[in-house]
Write a protein that holds these residues in place. Sequence first.
Motif, mmCIF file in Angstrom:
data_model
loop_
_atom_site.group_PDB
_atom_site.id
_atom_site.type_symbol
_atom_site.label_atom_id
_atom_site.label_comp_id
_atom_site.label_asym_id
_atom_site.label_seq_id
_atom_site.Cartn_x
_atom_site.Cartn_y
_atom_site.Cartn_z
ATOM 1 N N LYS A 50 -50.118 91.219 -26.978
ATOM 2 C CA LYS A 50 -50.672 90.215 -27.885
ATOM 3 C C LYS A 50 -49.916 88.896 -27.795
ATOM 4 C CE LYS A 50 -53.631 92.627 -30.684
ATOM 5 N NZ LYS A 50 -54.548 93.114 -29.650
ATOM 6 N N ALA A 51 -48.650 88.958 -27.377
ATOM 7 C CA ALA A 51 -47.832 87.751 -27.379
ATOM 8 C C ALA A 51 -46.514 88.022 -26.663
ATOM 9 C CB ALA A 51 -47.536 87.322 -28.815
ATOM 10 N N ILE A 52 -45.837 86.934 -26.313
ATOM 11 C CA ILE A 52 -44.448 87.030 -25.862
ATOM 12 C C ILE A 52 -43.600 86.243 -26.856
ATOM 13 C CG2 ILE A 52 -42.800 86.647 -23.989
ATOM 14 C CD1 ILE A 52 -45.175 86.484 -22.052
ATOM 15 N N LEU A 53 -42.651 86.917 -27.489
ATOM 16 C CA LEU A 53 -41.717 86.240 -28.392
ATOM 17 C C LEU A 53 -40.465 85.914 -27.589
ATOM 18 C CD1 LEU A 53 -41.877 88.647 -31.495
ATOM 19 C CD2 LEU A 53 -43.467 86.835 -30.858
ATOM 20 N N VAL A 54 -40.040 84.662 -27.643
ATOM 21 C CA VAL A 54 -38.873 84.256 -26.871
ATOM 22 C C VAL A 54 -37.696 84.040 -27.817
ATOM 23 C CG1 VAL A 54 -37.940 82.566 -25.263
ATOM 24 C CG2 VAL A 54 -40.359 83.164 -25.162
ATOM 25 N N THR A 55 -36.573 84.687 -27.516
ATOM 26 C CA THR A 55 -35.385 84.529 -28.372
ATOM 27 C C THR A 55 -34.684 83.208 -28.081
ATOM 28 O OG1 THR A 55 -34.007 85.737 -26.784
ATOM 29 C CG2 THR A 55 -35.020 87.017 -28.563
ATOM 30 N N HIS A 56 -34.530 82.878 -26.792
ATOM 31 C CA HIS A 56 -33.925 81.603 -26.405
ATOM 32 C C HIS A 56 -34.218 81.333 -24.936
ATOM 33 C CE1 HIS A 56 -30.808 84.554 -25.398
ATOM 34 N NE2 HIS A 56 -30.332 83.675 -24.534
ATOM 35 N N GLU A 57 -33.868 80.129 -24.485
ATOM 36 C CA GLU A 57 -34.387 79.628 -23.213
ATOM 37 C C GLU A 57 -33.551 79.988 -21.979
ATOM 38 O OE1 GLU A 57 -32.986 78.018 -25.598
ATOM 39 O OE2 GLU A 57 -31.689 76.389 -24.890
ATOM 40 N N HIS A 58 -32.531 80.842 -22.103
ATOM 41 C CA HIS A 58 -31.759 81.181 -20.909
ATOM 42 C C HIS A 58 -32.640 81.944 -19.920
ATOM 43 C CE1 HIS A 58 -27.752 80.777 -23.287
ATOM 44 N NE2 HIS A 58 -28.308 79.616 -22.986
ATOM 45 N N ILE A 59 -32.377 81.725 -18.626
ATOM 46 C CA ILE A 59 -33.285 82.220 -17.583
ATOM 47 C C ILE A 59 -33.390 83.738 -17.596
ATOM 48 C CG2 ILE A 59 -31.561 82.313 -15.710
ATOM 49 C CD1 ILE A 59 -35.179 80.905 -15.430
ATOM 50 N N TYR A 77 -44.344 82.583 -28.413
ATOM 51 C CA TYR A 77 -43.767 82.158 -29.683
ATOM 52 C C TYR A 77 -42.276 81.924 -29.519
ATOM 53 C CZ TYR A 77 -48.131 83.682 -31.853
ATOM 54 O OH TYR A 77 -49.450 83.811 -32.199
ATOM 55 N N GLY A 78 -41.793 80.840 -30.113
ATOM 56 C CA GLY A 78 -40.364 80.543 -30.091
ATOM 57 C C GLY A 78 -40.135 79.354 -30.999
ATOM 58 N N THR A 79 -38.874 79.070 -31.291
ATOM 59 C CA THR A 79 -38.610 77.879 -32.101
ATOM 60 C C THR A 79 -38.981 76.631 -31.298
ATOM 61 O OG1 THR A 79 -36.329 77.776 -31.311
ATOM 62 C CG2 THR A 79 -36.707 78.987 -33.368
ATOM 63 N N GLN A 80 -39.253 75.551 -31.981
ATOM 64 C CA GLN A 80 -39.651 74.309 -31.306
ATOM 65 C C GLN A 80 -38.603 73.891 -30.270
ATOM 66 O OE1 GLN A 80 -42.755 72.466 -31.944
ATOM 67 N NE2 GLN A 80 -42.057 71.916 -29.898
ATOM 68 N N ALA A 81 -37.326 73.987 -30.648
ATOM 69 C CA ALA A 81 -36.266 73.590 -29.714
ATOM 70 C C ALA A 81 -36.255 74.492 -28.486
ATOM 71 C CB ALA A 81 -34.909 73.625 -30.418
#
Length: 141
Positions: A50-59, A77-81
């Motif tokens: 249904k979605a991919i939730l991203v914790t943070h942007e590290h590769i 889904y992830g924070t704007q930053a």
Amino acid sequence: MELCSIASGSSGNCICVGTQESHLLVDAGISGKRIETGLNSVGLKTSEMKAILVTHEHIDHIAGLGVLARRYGLPIYGTQATLDAIRMVKSVGKIDQDLLHPIIPEQEFPIGDMIVHPISISHDAADPVAYIMKTEDKKSV
Ligand SMILES: [Zn+2]
């Protein structure tokens, strides 16, 4: 609620969380192909996510994100930053703006029959979060 680790550690992170009705991925830090193979091995399809939730942007958390988003149109889904930072990572490639959903720590949102509760965590990234998934109590009176 079931949880299945597709990959973890410095080589890449990807977890599948789900109920009987709906599944989602937390992070996509290995290749899209390895994620597909991992999901297939537990009887799931990437197209069912249904979605991919991203914790943070590290590769090691987003390596397969662009591929899966483009191939299956999976919402991210992830924070704007975090989302802004992902757009700066060239290897992820172009992701349709419509697929990017900014979330705010401590503000719950629904995915399928799950409620997702993001919490801020301490990590050397733009605005990292962890996700707590719960299901609604569907008892009828
Ligand atoms: Zn990290």
